[in-house]
Design a protein around this motif. Structure first.
Motif, PDB file in Angstrom:
ATOM      1  N   LEU A  17       9.795   0.922   2.181  1.00  0.00           N
ATOM      2  CA  LEU A  17      11.016  -0.439   2.008  1.00  0.00           C
ATOM      3  C   LEU A  17      10.681  -0.665   0.870  1.00  0.00           C
ATOM      4  O   LEU A  17       9.925  -0.238  -0.382  1.00  0.00           O
ATOM      5  CB  LEU A  17       9.764  -1.101   2.313  1.00  0.00           C
ATOM      6  N   THR A  18      12.260  -1.230  -0.142  1.00  0.00           N
ATOM      7  CA  THR A  18      12.260  -1.951  -0.936  1.00  0.00           C
ATOM      8  C   THR A  18      11.608  -3.410  -1.044  1.00  0.00           C
ATOM      9  O   THR A  18      11.874  -3.771  -0.653  1.00  0.00           O
ATOM     10  CB  THR A  18      14.143  -1.679  -1.150  1.00  0.00           C
ATOM     11  N   ALA A  19      11.431  -3.361  -2.703  1.00  0.00           N
ATOM     12  CA  ALA A  19      10.895  -4.479  -2.435  1.00  0.00           C
ATOM     13  C   ALA A  19      12.072  -5.369  -2.591  1.00  0.00           C
ATOM     14  O   ALA A  19      12.592  -5.848  -3.656  1.00  0.00           O
ATOM     15  CB  ALA A  19       9.870  -4.394  -3.896  1.00  0.00           C
ATOM     16  N   THR A  20      11.486  -6.779  -1.859  1.00  0.00           N
ATOM     17  CA  THR A  20      12.066  -7.494  -1.907  1.00  0.00           C
ATOM     18  C   THR A  20      11.593  -9.213  -2.634  1.00  0.00           C
ATOM     19  O   THR A  20      11.990  -9.951  -2.803  1.00  0.00           O
ATOM     20  CB  THR A  20      12.751  -7.723  -0.617  1.00  0.00           C
ATOM     21  N   HIS A  21      10.455  -8.730  -2.921  1.00  0.00           N
ATOM     22  CA  HIS A  21       9.768  -9.769  -3.311  1.00  0.00           C
ATOM     23  C   HIS A  21       8.626  -8.857  -4.145  1.00  0.00           C
ATOM     24  O   HIS A  21       8.317  -7.824  -4.241  1.00  0.00           O
ATOM     25  CB  HIS A  21       8.689 -10.448  -2.363  1.00  0.00           C
ATOM     26  N   PRO A  22       7.304  -9.602  -4.851  1.00  0.00           N
ATOM     27  CA  PRO A  22       6.534  -9.146  -5.847  1.00  0.00           C
ATOM     28  C   PRO A  22       5.131  -8.219  -4.484  1.00  0.00           C
ATOM     29  O   PRO A  22       5.168  -9.024  -3.968  1.00  0.00           O
ATOM     30  CB  PRO A  22       6.170 -10.095  -6.834  1.00  0.00           C
ATOM     31  N   MET A  23       5.181  -7.339  -5.543  1.00  0.00           N
ATOM     32  CA  MET A  23       4.321  -6.633  -4.164  1.00  0.00           C
ATOM     33  C   MET A  23       3.482  -5.509  -5.574  1.00  0.00           C
ATOM     34  O   MET A  23       4.171  -5.426  -7.020  1.00  0.00           O
ATOM     35  CB  MET A  23       5.303  -5.141  -3.610  1.00  0.00           C
ATOM     36  N   ASP A  24       2.402  -5.043  -5.337  1.00  0.00           N
ATOM     37  CA  ASP A  24       1.149  -4.374  -6.493  1.00  0.00           C
ATOM     38  C   ASP A  24       1.900  -3.187  -7.305  1.00  0.00           C
ATOM     39  O   ASP A  24       2.235  -3.654  -8.550  1.00  0.00           O
ATOM     40  CB  ASP A  24       0.447  -4.294  -5.217  1.00  0.00           C
ATOM     41  N   PHE A  25       2.354  -2.206  -6.314  1.00  0.00           N
ATOM     42  CA  PHE A  25       2.798  -1.207  -6.631  1.00  0.00           C
ATOM     43  C   PHE A  25       4.262  -0.905  -5.898  1.00  0.00           C
ATOM     44  O   PHE A  25       4.804   0.098  -6.261  1.00  0.00           O
ATOM     45  CB  PHE A  25       2.039   0.245  -5.984  1.00  0.00           C
ATOM     46  N   GLY A  26       4.931  -2.068  -6.344  1.00  0.00           N
ATOM     47  CA  GLY A  26       6.843  -1.721  -5.961  1.00  0.00           C
ATOM     48  C   GLY A  26       7.129  -1.238  -4.541  1.00  0.00           C
ATOM     49  O   GLY A  26       5.691  -1.307  -3.491  1.00  0.00           O
ATOM     50  N   GLY A  27       7.858  -1.353  -4.428  1.00  0.00           N
ATOM     51  CA  GLY A  27       8.151  -0.674  -2.853  1.00  0.00           C
ATOM     52  C   GLY A  27       7.897   0.595  -2.323  1.00  0.00           C
ATOM     53  O   GLY A  27       7.144   1.753  -3.618  1.00  0.00           O
ATOM     54  N   GLY A  28       8.333   1.047  -1.071  1.00  0.00           N
ATOM     55  CA  GLY A  28       7.288   1.728  -1.031  1.00  0.00           C
ATOM     56  C   GLY A  28       6.807   1.185   0.624  1.00  0.00           C
ATOM     57  O   GLY A  28       6.590   0.650   1.350  1.00  0.00           O
ATOM     58  N   PHE A  29       5.202   2.167   1.371  1.00  0.00           N
ATOM     59  CA  PHE A  29       4.852   2.414   2.579  1.00  0.00           C
ATOM     60  C   PHE A  29       3.419   1.880   1.924  1.00  0.00           C
ATOM     61  O   PHE A  29       3.065   2.990   1.424  1.00  0.00           O
ATOM     62  CB  PHE A  29       5.114   2.933   3.810  1.00  0.00           C
ATOM     63  N   TYR A  30       2.962   0.283   2.568  1.00  0.00           N
ATOM     64  CA  TYR A  30       1.775   0.232   2.015  1.00  0.00           C
ATOM     65  C   TYR A  30       0.813   0.488   3.212  1.00  0.00           C
ATOM     66  O   TYR A  30       0.747   0.379   4.635  1.00  0.00           O
ATOM     67  CB  TYR A  30       1.449  -1.055   2.082  1.00  0.00           C
ATOM     68  N   THR A  31       0.049   1.378   2.967  1.00  0.00           N
ATOM     69  CA  THR A  31      -1.052   1.773   3.728  1.00  0.00           C
ATOM     70  C   THR A  31      -2.988   1.354   3.037  1.00  0.00           C
ATOM     71  O   THR A  31      -3.149   1.384   1.766  1.00  0.00           O
ATOM     72  CB  THR A  31      -1.970   3.095   4.290  1.00  0.00           C
ATOM     73  N   THR A  32      -3.888   1.261   3.727  1.00  0.00           N
ATOM     74  CA  THR A  32      -5.328   1.046   3.250  1.00  0.00           C
ATOM     75  C   THR A  32      -6.371   1.845   3.812  1.00  0.00           C
ATOM     76  O   THR A  32      -6.508   2.273   5.119  1.00  0.00           O
ATOM     77  CB  THR A  32      -5.587  -0.339   2.995  1.00  0.00           C
ATOM     78  N   ILE A  33      -6.972   1.548   3.367  1.00  0.00           N
ATOM     79  CA  ILE A  33      -8.564   3.017   3.866  1.00  0.00           C
ATOM     80  C   ILE A  33      -9.643   1.659   4.321  1.00  0.00           C
ATOM     81  O   ILE A  33     -10.636   2.095   5.045  1.00  0.00           O
ATOM     82  CB  ILE A  33      -9.611   3.791   2.459  1.00  0.00           C
ATOM     83  N   ASN A  34      -9.134  -0.093   4.185  1.00  0.00           N
ATOM     84  CA  ASN A  34      -9.973  -0.584   5.210  1.00  0.00           C
ATOM     85  C   ASN A  34      -8.905  -1.049   5.861  1.00  0.00           C
ATOM     86  O   ASN A  34      -8.373  -1.846   6.393  1.00  0.00           O
ATOM     87  CB  ASN A  34     -10.565  -1.637   4.299  1.00  0.00           C
ATOM     88  N   TYR A  35      -9.413  -0.703   7.734  1.00  0.00           N
ATOM     89  CA  TYR A  35      -9.496  -1.424   8.500  1.00  0.00           C
ATOM     90  C   TYR A  35      -9.160  -2.870   8.406  1.00  0.00           C
ATOM     91  O   TYR A  35      -7.997  -3.249   9.125  1.00  0.00           O
ATOM     92  CB  TYR A  35      -9.957  -0.761   9.776  1.00  0.00           C
ATOM     93  N   ARG A  36     -10.074  -3.917   8.555  1.00  0.00           N
ATOM     94  CA  ARG A  36      -9.947  -5.160   8.577  1.00  0.00           C
ATOM     95  C   ARG A  36      -8.901  -5.728   7.381  1.00  0.00           C
ATOM     96  O   ARG A  36      -8.603  -6.806   7.348  1.00  0.00           O
ATOM     97  CB  ARG A  36     -11.260  -5.582   7.625  1.00  0.00           C
ATOM     98  N   GLN A  37      -8.942  -5.023   5.985  1.00  0.00           N
ATOM     99  CA  GLN A  37      -7.432  -5.456   5.526  1.00  0.00           C
ATOM    100  C   GLN A  37      -6.941  -5.485   6.070  1.00  0.00           C
ATOM    101  O   GLN A  37      -5.367  -6.254   5.865  1.00  0.00           O
ATOM    102  CB  GLN A  37      -7.923  -4.967   4.096  1.00  0.00           C
ATOM    103  N   ALA A  38      -6.332  -4.446   6.581  1.00  0.00           N
ATOM    104  CA  ALA A  38      -4.882  -3.837   7.732  1.00  0.00           C
ATOM    105  C   ALA A  38      -4.770  -4.867   8.841  1.00  0.00           C
ATOM    106  O   ALA A  38      -3.807  -5.336   8.815  1.00  0.00           O
ATOM    107  CB  ALA A  38      -4.568  -2.512   7.939  1.00  0.00           C
ATOM    108  N   GLU A  39      -5.741  -5.444   9.522  1.00  0.00           N
ATOM    109  CA  GLU A  39      -5.935  -6.113  10.572  1.00  0.00           C
ATOM    110  C   GLU A  39      -5.334  -8.002  10.104  1.00  0.00           C
ATOM    111  O   GLU A  39      -4.684  -8.185  10.504  1.00  0.00           O
ATOM    112  CB  GLU A  39      -7.090  -6.022  11.043  1.00  0.00           C
ATOM    113  N   ALA A  40      -6.194  -8.477   8.539  1.00  0.00           N
ATOM    114  CA  ALA A  40      -5.794  -9.336   7.573  1.00  0.00           C
ATOM    115  C   ALA A  40      -4.182  -9.859   8.204  1.00  0.00           C
ATOM    116  O   ALA A  40      -3.706 -10.787   7.921  1.00  0.00           O
ATOM    117  CB  ALA A  40      -6.901  -9.941   6.635  1.00  0.00           C
ATOM    118  N   PHE A  41      -3.725  -8.380   7.058  1.00  0.00           N
ATOM    119  CA  PHE A  41      -2.507  -9.001   6.618  1.00  0.00           C
ATOM    120  C   PHE A  41      -1.648  -9.096   8.350  1.00  0.00           C
ATOM    121  O   PHE A  41      -0.794  -8.636   7.823  1.00  0.00           O
ATOM    122  CB  PHE A  41      -2.355  -7.325   6.252  1.00  0.00           C
TER     123      PHE A  41
END
Length: 158
Positions: A17-41
């Motif tokens: 995904l191209t960054a169309t708005h400010p993102m921590d690490f720019g465009g890309g496919f974001y994942t996390t090691i923390n289930y709760r964080q993914a759930e909140a998102f």
């Protein structure tokens, strides 16, 4: 290792995904090691765009990634802070990486970064404040080739 991606839909085949708005690490496919964080998102994105919040679960074998260009931040340090700021300003122009791993700049962190950008904190004060936060790692896949290393396992409606 398991990685999680919060969304408002099932994502069996991740795409860049191209960054169309400010993102921590720019465009890309974001994942996390923390289930709760993914759930909140997932809840946040479903509220904005509709549909059901979903956490997509992937298997990722880190031992197979030595051929990729990776940037890894083990902690929120000056290099991480400057990388996040340049991406948030959508001004990052340095090296291109295929995978970026590092702490998530959550809402509390954004407040600190904003204070730094506005001159309220200097870099040293911002880093001191960030180190007391519990920051979970995110894995941002920046090319389709490395995204192919993600193996979709299942999704969960949350």
């Amino acid at each position: 290792m398991e990685l999680y991606h919060g969304s408002n839909q099932t994502v069996e085949n991740p795409k860049f995904l191209t960054a169309t708005h400010p993102m921590d690490f720019g465009g890309g496919f974001y994942t996390t090691i923390n289930y709760r964080q993914a759930e909140a998102f997932a809840y946040r994105i479903a509220k904005l765009r509709g549909h059901t919040p979903v956490v997509n679960i992937y298997e990722f074998d880190e031992t197979n990634i030595s051929n990729y260009k990776i940037l890894k931040f083990d902690e929120p340090n000056a290099k991480w802070l400057n990388f996040v700021i340049s991406n948030r300003k959508m001004e990052y122009k340095d090296e291109n990486y295929e995978l970026v791993i590092g702490p998530v700049a959550n809402d509390d962190v954004y407040e600190t970064i904003t204070a730094l950008e506005n001159g309220i904190y200097d870099e040293q004060e911002a880093l001191k404040r960030l180190k007391i936060k519990k920051l979970f790692n995110q894995y941002v896949f920046k090319t389709q080739e490395i995204m192919n290393e993600l193996i979709f396992k299942e999704y969960r409606n949350v």
